[in-house]
Write a protein that holds these residues in place. Structure first.
Motif, PDB file in Angstrom:
ATOM      1  N   LYS A  20      24.545-106.429  25.780  1.00  0.00           N
ATOM      2  CA  LYS A  20      25.362-107.397  26.509  1.00  0.00           C
ATOM      3  C   LYS A  20      25.684-108.594  25.630  1.00  0.00           C
ATOM      4  O   LYS A  20      26.813-109.099  25.642  1.00  0.00           O
ATOM      5  CB  LYS A  20      24.612-107.847  27.765  1.00  0.00           C
ATOM      6  CG  LYS A  20      25.420-108.714  28.679  1.00  0.00           C
ATOM      7  CD  LYS A  20      24.652-108.976  29.953  1.00  0.00           C
ATOM      8  CE  LYS A  20      25.467-109.784  30.918  1.00  0.00           C
ATOM      9  NZ  LYS A  20      24.752-109.997  32.182  1.00  0.00           N
ATOM     10  N   THR A  39      35.368-113.964  32.425  1.00  0.00           N
ATOM     11  CA  THR A  39      34.179-114.591  32.996  1.00  0.00           C
ATOM     12  C   THR A  39      33.454-113.623  33.916  1.00  0.00           C
ATOM     13  O   THR A  39      34.021-112.624  34.367  1.00  0.00           O
ATOM     14  CB  THR A  39      34.561-115.846  33.809  1.00  0.00           C
ATOM     15  OG1 THR A  39      35.480-115.459  34.825  1.00  0.00           O
ATOM     16  CG2 THR A  39      35.179-116.909  32.917  1.00  0.00           C
ATOM     17  N   SER A  40      32.210-113.953  34.213  1.00  0.00           N
ATOM     18  CA  SER A  40      31.392-113.121  35.087  1.00  0.00           C
ATOM     19  C   SER A  40      31.852-113.284  36.532  1.00  0.00           C
ATOM     20  O   SER A  40      31.916-114.390  37.050  1.00  0.00           O
ATOM     21  CB  SER A  40      29.929-113.514  34.956  1.00  0.00           C
ATOM     22  OG  SER A  40      29.156-112.772  35.853  1.00  0.00           O
ATOM     23  N   ASN A  66      27.037-108.047  36.461  1.00  0.00           N
ATOM     24  CA  ASN A  66      27.514-107.540  35.176  1.00  0.00           C
ATOM     25  C   ASN A  66      29.005-107.274  35.146  1.00  0.00           C
ATOM     26  O   ASN A  66      29.526-106.795  34.157  1.00  0.00           O
ATOM     27  CB  ASN A  66      26.778-106.249  34.820  1.00  0.00           C
ATOM     28  CG  ASN A  66      25.413-106.530  34.303  1.00  0.00           C
ATOM     29  OD1 ASN A  66      25.019-107.685  34.167  1.00  0.00           O
ATOM     30  ND2 ASN A  66      24.663-105.490  34.006  1.00  0.00           N
ATOM     31  N   TYR A 112      32.623-108.342  34.650  1.00  0.00           N
ATOM     32  CA  TYR A 112      33.396-109.424  34.046  1.00  0.00           C
ATOM     33  C   TYR A 112      34.865-109.161  34.312  1.00  0.00           C
ATOM     34  O   TYR A 112      35.306-108.014  34.355  1.00  0.00           O
ATOM     35  CB  TYR A 112      33.115-109.504  32.546  1.00  0.00           C
ATOM     36  CG  TYR A 112      31.802-110.192  32.257  1.00  0.00           C
ATOM     37  CD1 TYR A 112      31.774-111.487  31.775  1.00  0.00           C
ATOM     38  CD2 TYR A 112      30.593-109.562  32.502  1.00  0.00           C
ATOM     39  CE1 TYR A 112      30.576-112.138  31.535  1.00  0.00           C
ATOM     40  CE2 TYR A 112      29.394-110.200  32.279  1.00  0.00           C
ATOM     41  CZ  TYR A 112      29.403-111.483  31.792  1.00  0.00           C
ATOM     42  OH  TYR A 112      28.211-112.133  31.571  1.00  0.00           O
TER      43      TYR A 112
END
Length: 187
Positions: free
Chosen positions: A145, A172-173, A177, A179
Motif C-alpha cells: 500500500k 483520496t481514500s 482501502n 481510493y
C-alpha cells in the motif's frame, strides 16, 4: 461500482473460445459425414456446437449489461482505453528472480510488487458524459500500500495527460482501502 474493464475482457475471451469451439464442432460434423464415422461422434459434435452457441450467448451478457446501463459506446471504449493505459503505467516490472540454495526467494520486495500489481485488477476508470471516476482498491499489506500511495500523484498526472479534456482531482481514500478520484470535463 462494476469493473467494466474486467467484465468486457472476460466476455471477449468467452466469445473467442466459443467461436473456436463452434468452428471445431462444425468441422467435426462435416468430417464425420465424409469419413463415415458413427452417430456417437456426430452427436458429440452437435452437443459441442449447441454448447458453443450457449457460451457465446453467455459471453454477450456482460457486453449488453454495460450498454444497457446507459453508457454510450464512445464512453465505454474511452473508459476501456484509459483503464488499460493507466494499468500499464502503474504496473511494476518484476526483477530477475534470485533464489537461495533452498530454492526460496531472497528478496521480499518481489512479494510487495506482486501484491501491488495484483491490486491493479481493481483499478477502473469510468467515463460517463462529462464526468469520470477512477476507483481503486489498494492492498491491505502495508508495504504494498505504501508503494502505491507514493505512486498516486504520478498516476493523477498521467490520467490528466491521457484524458486531455478531463481534470482529475487528487486520488483520496473514500472508504478503507478504496481510493477514488473524480473528474469533470473542461469546456
Amino acid at each position: 461500482m462494476t469493473n467494466q474493464y474486467n467484465l468486457i475482457k472476460v466476455s471477449l475471451g468467452v466469445l473467442g473460445l466459443s467461436l473456436a469451439l463452434g468452428c471445431l464442432c462444425l468441422w467435426g460434423l462435416n468430417s464425420t459425414t465424409n469419413l463415415g464415422l458413427t452417430a456417437f461422434f456426430r452427436l458429440g459434435f452437435a452437443i459441442g456446437l449447441i454448447g458453443a452457441g450457449l457460451a457465446s450467448l453467455v459471453g454477450l451478457v456482460p457486453l449488453v449489461y454495460c450498454l444497457v446501463r446507459g453508457n454510450r459506446i464512445s464512453d465505454l471504449i474511452r473508459s476501456l482505453y484509459t483503464t488499460y493505459r493507466i494499468r500499464r503505467y502503474a504496473h511494476f516490472i518484476p526483477q530477475a528472480q534470485t533464489l537461495s540454495l533452498e530454492g526460496k526467494p531472497l528478496s521480499t520486495t518481489q512479494k510487495v510488487y506482486q501484491r501491488a500489481n495484483r491490486s491493479l485488477l481493481s483499478l477502473n476508470v469510468i467515463i460517463k458524459g462529462d464526468k469520470a471516476v477512477l476507483s481503486w482498491y489498494l492492498p491491505l499489506n502495508h508495504e504494498s500500500k505504501q508503494v502505491l500511495l507514493d505512486l498516486l500523484p504520478n498516476i493523477r498526472t498521467e490520467l490528466n495527460l491521457i484524458t486531455k479534456d478531463f481534470v482529475f482531482s487528487d486520488i483520496t481514500s473514500e472508504r478503507g482501502n478504496q481510493y477514488q478520484a473524480k473528474a469533470h470535463r473542461i469546456t
